[in-house]
Design an enzyme around this catalytic site. Sequence first.
Site, short mmCIF file in Angstrom:
data_model
loop_
_atom_site.label_atom_id
_atom_site.label_comp_id
_atom_site.label_asym_id
_atom_site.label_seq_id
_atom_site.Cartn_x
_atom_site.Cartn_y
_atom_site.Cartn_z
N HIS A 196 -2.05 6.51 4.35
CA HIS A 196 -1.00 5.49 4.49
C HIS A 196 0.36 5.88 3.92
O HIS A 196 1.15 5.02 3.53
CB HIS A 196 -1.44 4.15 3.88
CG HIS A 196 -0.78 2.98 4.55
ND1 HIS A 196 -1.05 1.68 4.21
CD2 HIS A 196 0.14 2.93 5.54
CE1 HIS A 196 -0.32 0.86 4.96
NE2 HIS A 196 0.42 1.61 5.78
N CYS A 215 0.79 -1.23 0.00
CA CYS A 215 0.00 0.00 0.00
C CYS A 215 0.82 1.28 0.00
O CYS A 215 0.61 2.18 -0.82
CB CYS A 215 -0.94 0.02 1.21
SG CYS A 215 -2.11 -1.34 1.25
#
Length: 472
Positions: free
Chosen positions: A131, A76
Amino acid sequence: MNLPSSLTAILCVLQAIHTSVSKPPNMVVLVLDDVGYGDLTSFWNPDNEPPSTPFIDSMAEYGIKFTDFVSPSSVCTASRGSLLTARMSKRTGLTNVIFPSSIEGLPLNETTFGETFKAAGYRTAMVGKWHVGEHGPYHATGRAIPLYDNDTVIEQPVDMRNLSKQYIEVTTRWIKEGNNTRPFLLYVGLALMHAPFYILPEFVGKSSRGTHYGDALLEMDWTVENIVNTIREIGEEENTLIWVASDNGPGEILCEYGGSPGPFTAEWQRNEGGGGSGSKWSIWEGGLRLPALAYWPGTIKGGQVSDELVSIMDIYPTMASFAGVEMPGDRIYDGIDISNILLGKALYTAERVLYFQNSEYHQDERNGNIEAVRVGQYKGVYKTGGTMDCNGISGPDVYYDTPLIFNVKTDAAESSPLTEASRDYSSALAIIQQAMGNLNVTLAEGKVSTIDYTNNPCVAPCCNSLKPNCRC
């Protein structure tokens, strides 16, 4: 018909006024989390099952679908950093996973598409999963876990059962608040289909798959539908370019819930290749080749299917091209403007070169190294093993001085590497080695950022009145 010169001049002035006041297009980037190529029915449905993602499938039908859309990383943090900057992880420094206690994030000298479009006069917003940095200046508004409202923690731990509804509520309100006076750029990072997930009661038992995973796909699809319908309601659908793409292939969901990387997992990868499910944490196609589409009624002709090699890093340059927005000129970009592909015009005149980083979960000294490279239809693999399969078995790390080479146009599952004695291997090896050499040159010459990956529990976000550093 010949018009008087004075009338012609008036018409030219009116046209100029119309052009000057017309609003640039809106941009929407919808990022799905850990969604594999085989999860969207319109991309992979060998058994002709009823759709699990009917709305997203309709967007693909009336837009352009990419069959060879890749991310430079199968985790991610790295993939999202590349999306935001149009630069590979080797340039941005985002080679490892960012944790809540990480003291840094996406380097501040890197420029995101949000910053570029905001400077150009766009309204900008980010909702959902960020993130790429949690602490201080690396934090972005709208992070999912814990749940933020700008810089304030409003829920910890986040209630995953209502997260989709909260995404819709916040996004819908923000879109409607604009009153169409300025163009907008909206980036939404959905939580689905990352594990663990919790499903709204109205979707339980409703999917054609008859599985928990299929029900979650329906909820994800419904979330996208609500966001797009809001754009329709304000009359901006034909002035809005919408991207839908996954960040990387499925991880633990592949094993626990029945997610599918699609046609990209081969027995060779798990056995001779040295372990791995061919998905997240790997450099195989199941982790890197993603479902993606672009939708823009009236501008993008529906029903298009592109087999061109394109990247998640192309989204930023392509949006900038359509909007007439200038990107910073003091750095090397790995993404390119693919607006011609969206418009059905001329395709590439040269073979595309893309690099893929080591994405293993264990963060050893090799993490972030380039371990695969695509040059057109050929993919060179410099390392196998190290990634656990669904049985918890991990093959040994094996590094190759000369890579395994696959023709991923004819062998998408990477089941049979080219024979080293073959003419195809020799010619492909030459261009792959040249590509690796070119990368080293640009890394030495170009602007490259670094990150301190130190973790400090004191900087982790929290919402606890008994702790003085918590940001409730």
